[in-house]
Design a protein around this motif. Structure first.
Motif, PDB file in Angstrom:
ATOM      1  N   ARG A   1      -4.406   5.465  -2.098  1.00 32.86           N
ATOM      2  CA  ARG A   1      -5.044   4.732  -3.180  1.00 32.86           C
ATOM      3  C   ARG A   1      -5.767   3.479  -2.691  1.00 32.86           C
ATOM      4  O   ARG A   1      -6.933   3.249  -3.015  1.00 32.86           O
ATOM      5  CB  ARG A   1      -4.004   4.366  -4.249  1.00 32.86           C
ATOM      6  N   ILE A   2      -5.093   2.646  -1.918  1.00 34.93           N
ATOM      7  CA  ILE A   2      -5.724   1.409  -1.480  1.00 34.93           C
ATOM      8  C   ILE A   2      -6.879   1.696  -0.527  1.00 34.93           C
ATOM      9  O   ILE A   2      -7.853   0.940  -0.461  1.00 34.93           O
ATOM     10  CB  ILE A   2      -4.692   0.455  -0.828  1.00 34.93           C
TER      11      ILE A   2
ATOM     12  N   PHE B   1      -1.949  -0.613  -5.394  1.00 37.48           N
ATOM     13  CA  PHE B   1      -3.353  -1.020  -5.492  1.00 37.48           C
ATOM     14  C   PHE B   1      -3.534  -2.370  -6.170  1.00 37.48           C
ATOM     15  O   PHE B   1      -4.541  -3.049  -5.978  1.00 37.48           O
ATOM     16  CB  PHE B   1      -4.138   0.048  -6.270  1.00 37.48           C
TER      17      PHE B   1
ATOM     18  N   ALA C   1       0.811  -1.216   0.000  1.00 36.74           N
ATOM     19  CA  ALA C   1       0.000   0.000   0.000  1.00 36.74           C
ATOM     20  C   ALA C   1       0.848   1.271   0.000  1.00 36.74           C
ATOM     21  O   ALA C   1       0.414   2.314  -0.488  1.00 36.74           O
ATOM     22  CB  ALA C   1      -0.940   0.003   1.202  1.00 36.74           C
TER      23      ALA C   1
ATOM     24  N   ALA D   1     -10.389   1.725  -1.954  1.00 36.19           N
ATOM     25  CA  ALA D   1     -11.088   0.454  -2.152  1.00 36.19           C
ATOM     26  C   ALA D   1     -12.092   0.194  -1.036  1.00 36.19           C
ATOM     27  O   ALA D   1     -13.046  -0.583  -1.221  1.00 36.19           O
ATOM     28  CB  ALA D   1     -10.081  -0.693  -2.242  1.00 36.19           C
TER      29      ALA D   1
ATOM     30  N   TYR E   1      -4.744   3.785 -11.444  1.00 36.85           N
ATOM     31  CA  TYR E   1      -4.174   3.260 -10.208  1.00 36.85           C
ATOM     32  C   TYR E   1      -4.506   1.795  -9.929  1.00 36.85           C
ATOM     33  O   TYR E   1      -3.932   1.201  -9.002  1.00 36.85           O
ATOM     34  CB  TYR E   1      -4.491   4.146  -8.997  1.00 36.85           C
ATOM     35  N   THR E   2      -5.388   1.159 -10.719  1.00 32.19           N
ATOM     36  CA  THR E   2      -5.524  -0.285 -10.576  1.00 32.19           C
ATOM     37  C   THR E   2      -4.242  -1.000 -11.005  1.00 32.19           C
ATOM     38  O   THR E   2      -4.024  -2.155 -10.648  1.00 32.19           O
ATOM     39  CB  THR E   2      -6.691  -0.827 -11.430  1.00 32.19           C
TER      40      THR E   2
ATOM     41  N   SER F   1      -6.707  -5.210  -6.866  1.00 35.52           N
ATOM     42  CA  SER F   1      -7.429  -5.290  -8.146  1.00 35.52           C
ATOM     43  C   SER F   1      -7.059  -6.538  -8.937  1.00 35.52           C
ATOM     44  O   SER F   1      -7.929  -7.318  -9.336  1.00 35.52           O
ATOM     45  CB  SER F   1      -7.174  -4.031  -8.976  1.00 35.52           C
TER      46      SER F   1
END
Length: 422
Positions: free
Chosen positions: A170-171, A400, A57, A174, A394-395, A404
C-alpha cells in the motif's frame, strides 16, 4: 548535520525492520524492532517521520502501538490546537468509549486476539496521526528535510516492492502518486534535475509495465497531485482553492448516487488487457466498485445500526451479470466503510472529521513561497485523501495513514505557523 545523520540512521534501521525483521523474523523480529519504533515515536521529532512511516508500512502490531502513542500525544497536547481543530479532537474523544467497547466485544465475545481486535478500529486510530504531526514543534528546515526523505523513502519502496513481497504494497503505491508532482516541480523549474527525478522515472516505468485493474486509482491520484502542484507553482490560487475544497467531496457523493442507481443497466461487461481506456474506466466504475458500494448501502439500510455491531456479517454484492458474491473486504470506499464498520452515528462523525482534516491541511496552499519539496508531499497527501476515499479505504489504514494523514497534519501545522496575514 547531526540531525540529518541521526534521522538517516533511524531510517536505515526502520528499513532493516521492514525488509528483514517483520518479513522473516516472526514474533522475535517484531520484538527486536519494537523498542526502536517506540523510541522514535516518543521523540516527537518531525525528521523521524520517514522512519515511523517505514515501521508502519508493514501494518502489524508495531503500527498499532505507534498509533496508540499518537493518540496519547494528541490528548496530551490538547491545548496546542487551534479552535477550528479542537472540535475534531472532541469528536474523537466522544467516540473513544464506543470504539473501546467495540474492541472489548470483539475480544470477549468473538474471541479475536487483542491486536486483531484493535486493528478493526484502525480507521478511527488513523486520525491521531494528523494531530500527532501537527503538535510537533519543528522548523521550516526540518520539515523540508522530512519532505525530501519521505519522497526518497517512498520512491525507494515503490521501486523495490514488485520484486519482494506484498507486506508494504500500500505505501509503495504512494511512490506513483509522488512521481508526477516531482515532474511538475521540475517542469515549472522549481527543482533541478536530481536523483528524485531518476527515481520517479523508474517508478512510472514500473507502473506502466505492471498495469492492472487498480491502475485508475493510481492514475487519477497521481494526476490530481500533479494538478495541485502545477496550480500552486503557477499561482492559480482560486482554482487551487476549489479543487482542494468541498467541491471534490460533493462530486464524490454524486458519483455514489450515479453508480449505485445505474450500474445494473450496464450488461455483459467484458474486460481484458486489450480493452480501451474508456472501457477500463467503465469497468472500474460500474463493475469493480459500484456493486460493492450498493451492497454496503443495502446492509446499512437493513441493519440501521446506530453504533458498531461486533458480529456484522460479510457483504453480498450483485454483479452486473446478475451473479451474487459474498466478500469480506468491505465497502471499497471510505465513507460507506466508516458508516458500515462503526455505525451510522460514529460513521457519519468520522466522515465529517475526514473531510475537515482534508480541508484544514489544504489551507497550506494559501502560504506563499513554499519550498518545492513541501509542495510535492503536501499536494500528494491531500490528493490521496480526496481521490482514494472514493475508490478505496487504504488512506485510513495504519500502513498508509502516516503518509496521508501524517503529512496532512504537518501541512496544517505549516499553515498555522506561516498563514498569510491580512
Amino acid at each position: 548535520c547531526t540531525m540529518k545523520r541521526s534521522s538517516n540512521i533511524h531510517i536505515f534501521f526502520a528499513f532493516f525492520a521492514l525488509m528483514v525483521l517483520y518479513t522473516n523474523g516472526g514474533n522475535i523480529g517484531v520484538l527486536i524492532a519494537v523498542p526502536h519504533a517506540v523510541y522514535i515515536t516518543l521523540k516527537r521529532d518531525i525528521t523521524l517521520l520517514p522512519a515511523i512511516l517505514i515501521h508502519c508500512a508493514a501494518g502489524n502490531g508495531v503500527s498499532i502501538l505507534i498509533f496508540l502513542i499518537f493518540m496519547y500525544f494528541t490528548f496530551l497536547s490538547y491545548k496546542r490546537y487551534p479552535k477550528e481543530a479542537l472540535y475534531i479532537i472532541w469528536c474523537l474523544i466522544v467516540l473513544l468509549p464506543i470504539m473501546a467497547f467495540f474492541v472489548y466485544q470483539k475480544i470477549s465475545i468473538d474471541g479475536i486476539v487483542a491486536t486483531r481486535a484493535i486493528m478493526i478500529i484502525q480507521y478511527y486510530l488513523a486520525f491521531f496521526c494528523f494531530f500527532y504531526t501537527f503538535s510537533i514543534k519543528s522548523s521550516v528546515e526540518e520539515r523540508i528535510d522530512t519532505s525530501k526523505k519521505s519522497i526518497l523513502v517512498i520512491l525507494g519502496l515503490c521501486i523495490v516492492q514488485p520484486f519482494l513481497n506484498d507486506s508494504f504494497f500500500r505505501i509503495s503505491q504512494a511512490g506513483y502518486f509522488l512521481s508526477l508532482p516531482v515532474f511538475a516541480a521540475f517542469f515549472c523549474k522549481k527543482i533541478r534535475f536530481n536523483k528524485l527525478i531518476i527515481l520517479s522515472v523508474i517508478s512510472i516505468s514500473i507502473f506502466l509495465i505492471n498495469r492492472n485493474v487498480s491502475e485508475f486509482t493510481i492514475f487519477f491520484t497521481s494526476c490530481y497531485s500533479f494538478l495541485i502542484t502545477y496550480l500552486y507553482f503557477k499561482n492559480h490560487r482560486h482554482v487551487l482553492t476549489i479543487v482542494t475544497g468541498y467541491l471534490p467531496f460533493i462530486i464524490i457523493l454524486v458519483i455514489y448516487v450515479i453508480g449505485i442507481h445505474n450500474y445494473m443497466d450496464i450488461k455483459n461487461f467484458e474486460f481484458d488487457e486489450t480493452a480501451s481506456f474508456i472501457d477500463r474506466l467503465k469497468f472500474k466504475f460500474f463493475a469493480d466498485r459500484a456493486p460493492f458500494w450498493t451492497a454496503a448501502v443495502k446492509q446499512i439500510a437493513e441493519y440501521k445500526h446506530l453504533f458498531p455491531i461486533h458480529d456484522m456479517p460479510d457483504l453480498t454484492a450483485t454483479l452486473t451479470d446478475g451473479m451474487d458474491i459474498e466478500f469480506s473486504f468491505g465497502a471499497h470506499t471510505t465513507f460507506l466503510a466508516l458508516i458500515r464498520n462503526f455505525g451510522i452515528v460514529p460513521g457519519l462523525i468520522l466522515c465529517l472529521v475526514y473531510i475537515r482534516c482534508t480541508i484544514l491541511s489544504s489551507r497550506v496552499f494559501k502560504v506563499l513561497s513554499l519550498n518545492p519539496y513541501l509542495v510535492i508531499v503536501y499536494a500528494t497527501a491531500v490528493s490521496s485523501l480526496i481521490i482514494i476515499c472514493l475508490t478505496g479505504t487504504y488512506t485510513m489504514m495504519l500502513m498508509f495513514a502516516v503518509f496521508s494523514l501524517g503529512i496532512s497534519g504537518m501541512a496544517y501545522s505549516e499553515y498555522t505557523q506561516r498563514q498569510p496575514r491580512n
